[in-house]
Design an enzyme around this catalytic site. Structure first.
Site, PDB file in Angstrom:
ATOM      1  CE  LYS A 139       3.222   7.292   8.376  1.00 17.93           C
ATOM      2  NZ  LYS A 139       2.555   6.083   7.889  1.00 17.93           N
ATOM      3  NE  ARG A 152       2.504  -1.690   3.441  1.00 16.42           N
ATOM      4  CZ  ARG A 152       1.909  -0.720   2.757  1.00 16.42           C
ATOM      5  NH1 ARG A 152       0.872  -0.964   1.994  1.00 16.42           N
ATOM      6  NH2 ARG A 152       2.348   0.524   2.848  1.00 16.42           N
ATOM      7  NE  ARG A 156      10.184   2.576   8.542  1.00 17.97           N
ATOM      8  CZ  ARG A 156       9.034   2.702   7.902  1.00 17.97           C
ATOM      9  NH1 ARG A 156       7.931   2.209   8.425  1.00 17.97           N
ATOM     10  NH2 ARG A 156       8.968   3.322   6.754  1.00 17.97           N
ATOM     11  NE  ARG A 210      -3.796   2.863  -1.892  1.00 19.18           N
ATOM     12  CZ  ARG A 210      -2.951   3.446  -1.033  1.00 19.18           C
ATOM     13  NH1 ARG A 210      -3.132   4.689  -0.664  1.00 19.18           N
ATOM     14  NH2 ARG A 210      -1.916   2.787  -0.556  1.00 19.18           N
ATOM     15  NE  ARG A 241       0.122   0.936  -4.661  1.00 18.40           N
ATOM     16  CZ  ARG A 241       0.798   1.678  -3.784  1.00 18.40           C
ATOM     17  NH1 ARG A 241       1.821   2.371  -4.171  1.00 18.40           N
ATOM     18  NH2 ARG A 241       0.439   1.732  -2.515  1.00 18.40           N
TER      19      ARG A 241
END
Length: 210
Positions: free
Chosen positions: A13, A167, A88, A123, A156
């Site tokens: 996004k 999530r 949201r 990542r 992370r």
């Protein structure tokens, strides 16, 4: 044009928001940045938000929408804006409508969960200089070591597999009803995320202009 961007964490996004900003010359309004700016500026709603945050509570919808109304009244948002991270939930969308904030289109960037898990869990970040890598798509020259400063690369917490799954679950639970809400208003357009950012951008701009 007033837009809302929907998409799971890692769907891209932020990247698409930058592309739309340049193409339409309108600002991206991220809820987090907006709240921090209002708190820093000490506005009426900013002070209310600070009180909630200091108490460790969630900032209520009416405060967030109050800050949002102040933000979209600023000169740079007169030709339109992109909302990223808000609404949201359906109650937030209803509150937005009730406060007279017109939304022209809601763009969903749709990327399969498996792809997102691969993107995020691969990542790697250098905590020292902030450089980011990906084990599959943008590996460092020496595995686990930053090309820029030679320090160690880490995953992370947000990118750890169990966090990513949690999530995604939250996103689907909260956002699926939102898609129905905007689809019923005839405002929802879905863009299938592509392998390349450029291809996704082409489809996103075509969906907005279509």
């Amino acid at each position: 044009m007033n837009l809302i961007l929907l998409g799971a964490p890692g769907a891209g996004k932020g990247t698409q928001a930058e592309v739309i900003c340049k193409a339409l010359n309108i600002p991206t309004i991220s809820t987090g940045n907006m709240l921090r700016a209002a708190v820093k500026a000490g506005t009426e709603y900013g002070l209310k938000a600070k009180a909630a945050m200091d108490a460790g509570a969630l900032v209520s919808d009416d405060i967030v929408i109050g800050i949002l109304k102040d933000r979209i009244a600023e000169p740079d948002a007169q030709n339109g804006f992109i909302l990223d991270g808000f609404p949201r939930t359906v109650p937030q969308a209803e509150a937005l409508d009730a406060m007279g904030v017109t939304i022209d289109k809601v763009v969903e960037i749709n990327v399969p969960d498996e792809t997102i898990k691969q993107r995020l869990s691969g990542r790697r970040v250098c905590l020292d200089c902030g450089a980011t890598y990906h084990v599959d798509f943008k590996p460092s020259k020496v595995e686990g070591i930053c090309d820029v400063c030679g320090k160690e690369l880490v995953i992370r917490k947000d990118d750890q597999p169990e966090t990513v799954i949690s999530r995604l679950k939250t996103y689907h639970e909260q956002t699926a009803p939102l898609k129905h809400y905007y689809s019923a208003q005839g405002k929802l357009v879905t863009v299938e995320g592509q392998e390349s950012v450029e291809e996704t951008s082409k489809l996103t701009l075509a969906a907005i202009n279509g």
